[in-house]
Design a protein around this motif. Structure first.
Motif, mmCIF file in Angstrom:
data_model
loop_
_atom_site.group_PDB
_atom_site.id
_atom_site.type_symbol
_atom_site.label_atom_id
_atom_site.label_comp_id
_atom_site.label_asym_id
_atom_site.label_seq_id
_atom_site.Cartn_x
_atom_site.Cartn_y
_atom_site.Cartn_z
ATOM 1 N N SER A 133 0.848 -1.197 0.000
ATOM 2 C CA SER A 133 0.000 0.000 0.000
ATOM 3 C C SER A 133 0.878 1.239 0.000
ATOM 4 C CB SER A 133 -0.933 0.010 1.214
ATOM 5 O OG SER A 133 -0.191 0.021 2.414
ATOM 6 N N ALA A 242 -6.295 -0.112 -7.040
ATOM 7 C CA ALA A 242 -5.026 -0.814 -6.899
ATOM 8 C C ALA A 242 -4.334 -0.924 -8.249
ATOM 9 C CB ALA A 242 -5.246 -2.206 -6.308
ATOM 10 N N PHE A 264 -2.169 -1.033 -3.318
ATOM 11 C CA PHE A 264 -3.430 -0.367 -3.014
ATOM 12 C C PHE A 264 -3.156 1.103 -2.677
ATOM 13 C CE2 PHE A 264 -4.105 -4.832 -2.380
ATOM 14 C CZ PHE A 264 -5.363 -5.050 -2.919
ATOM 15 N N THR A 266 -4.050 4.992 -1.403
ATOM 16 C CA THR A 266 -4.805 5.896 -0.537
ATOM 17 C C THR A 266 -4.400 7.328 -0.907
ATOM 18 O OG1 THR A 266 -4.883 4.319 1.286
ATOM 19 C CG2 THR A 266 -5.271 6.625 1.831
#
Length: 386
Positions: A133, A242, A264, A266
């Protein structure tokens, strides 16, 4: 050919069921229709295949996502991440049932036999996917960016080149399974005595033991390493999405392919802009005079500043549309729009002279210049007269 039933219906589930619910339903249905419990029952065999196929899709998050979106057309029945021949009803998914039934082999059905278990253990196996991430700024998501990311994954051992040995390969037959690659266990169950065949834990199903294992990977042929790589963030990416980078996951086993890396995303919030899909929303304060007289103002966008003409008599809360000033659509050369809402800012502190001028100005206004106010009081008067 009969039309396939919905996989959720096959397992007696509702769409959106959790992983635990899927596994629990699968175990129950598999026990119910297992051919070893229904010798000679062709219908049970077909039901068992159907349950098996449904679980194979719904237990795999990627396949399940395609199935939820496109139905049976979105799932390739010949697909097999291990590089094998795909779903055939039984042999390739023996490892799934071994964990549930211990690998039934009684009743002459031959499911989970030692030969197939050993062959499966020695077959090339694709490496697993690796998840990571990263958090990026709002403008990086809009315009795209280059970022560096560190990942931990299994790489082919650099010392032995994936062979698992130091120097030449030297092996001996596994003493636990006598070279068969599997062991047989008899178990007493609620269904009676069942014979189960499992992959030998000592040799991992290979049937042989390496006598000179690699000192770095201890014979596994893989080694866990951390590496840093550059990641290209495409313009238009959004939180929750993603990126799949092929071939950057775990190294395969026995010559199998390398898995993928799933990153992924954010996205941090912005102090001025709010994203809605590919559109951008923002608010801009204007003065009372600008709203009344109109003015050319500078509006901020994610691409820079633009000049915009505010018409006379603009009301607070009016929304203006700037075409093409939004976020780029992923994989396309088109953009969303920006919507700017103007808010008339009322001054909090006025001098005595300013107040007097404002009262004179207010007294000079005719009712036709205050349509909403006039309409409100007309409606109020009618309501009071009823």
């Amino acid at each position: 050919m009969a039309e396939k039933r919905d996989y959720y219906e096959v397992l007696g589930l509702q769409k959106g069921a959790s992983e635990d619910e899927i596994k629990k339903a699968f175990k129950m249905m598999a026990r119910k229709y297992h051919p070893d419990l229904h010798p000679g029952d062709k219908e049970a065999v077909e039901k068992f295949k159907e349950v098996n196929e449904a679980y194979e899709v719904l237990s795999d998050s990627e396949k399940r996502s395609r199935y939820d979106q496109f139905g049976h057309a979105g799932v390739d029945p010949t697909y097999n991440s291990d590089g094998g021949s795909g779903f055939n009803g039984f042999g390739d998914v023996g490892d799934i049932f071994d964990s549930i039934f211990g690998g039934f082999s009684g009743g002459g059905f031959g499911f989970g036999s030692g030969r197939s278990a050993a062959a499966s253990a020695n077959a090339p196996k694709r490496g697993g996917d690796v998840n990571a991430s990263i958090t990026i700024d709002f403008m990086e998501a809009c315009a795209g960016a280059k970022k560096h990311i560190k990942i931990n994954h299994m790489e082919k051992c650099p010392q032995c080149g994936g062979t698992g040995t130091d120097g030449s390969m030297t092996t001996n037959p596994c003493p636990d399974c006598n070279g068969r690659g599997s062991v047989q266990i008899n178990q007493k169950t609620v269904f009676g005595m069942m014979s189960s065949t499992r992959v030998c834990s000592h040799c991992g199903g290979k049937g042989k033991i390496i006598t000179n294992p690699c000192s770095k990977c201890r014979g596994s042929g893989r080694f866990r390493m951390q590496k840093e790589m550059e990641l290209s963030i495409p313009a238009g990416i959004d939180s929750g999405q993603a990126l799949r980078i092929s071939g950057q996951g775990d190294a395969g086993i026995n010559g199998g392919g390398t898995g993928d890396l799933m990153v992924f995303i954010t996205v941090r919030s912005h102090e001025l802009f709010v994203r809605n899909g590919n559109d951008i929303n923002c608010e801009i304060p204007i003065t009372y005079a600008q709203a009344v007289l109109g003015d050319k103002i500078t509006m901020p966008t994610i691409k820079g500043k633009v000049e915009y003409e505010i018409p006379e008599g603009t009301q607070s809360g009016t929304k203006f549309r700037l075409r093409g000033e939004g976020v780029k659509y992923l994989g396309r050369e088109s953009y969303g729009d920006q919507y700017v809402t103007v808010v008339v800012e009322v001054p909090k502190r006025l001098t005595k002279q300013q107040k007097e001028l404002l009262r004179k100005f207010d007294d000079s206004l005719e009712e036709k210049n205050q349509v909403r106010r006039q309409s409100f009081f007309e409606k109020l008067k009618k309501r009071l007269e009823q």
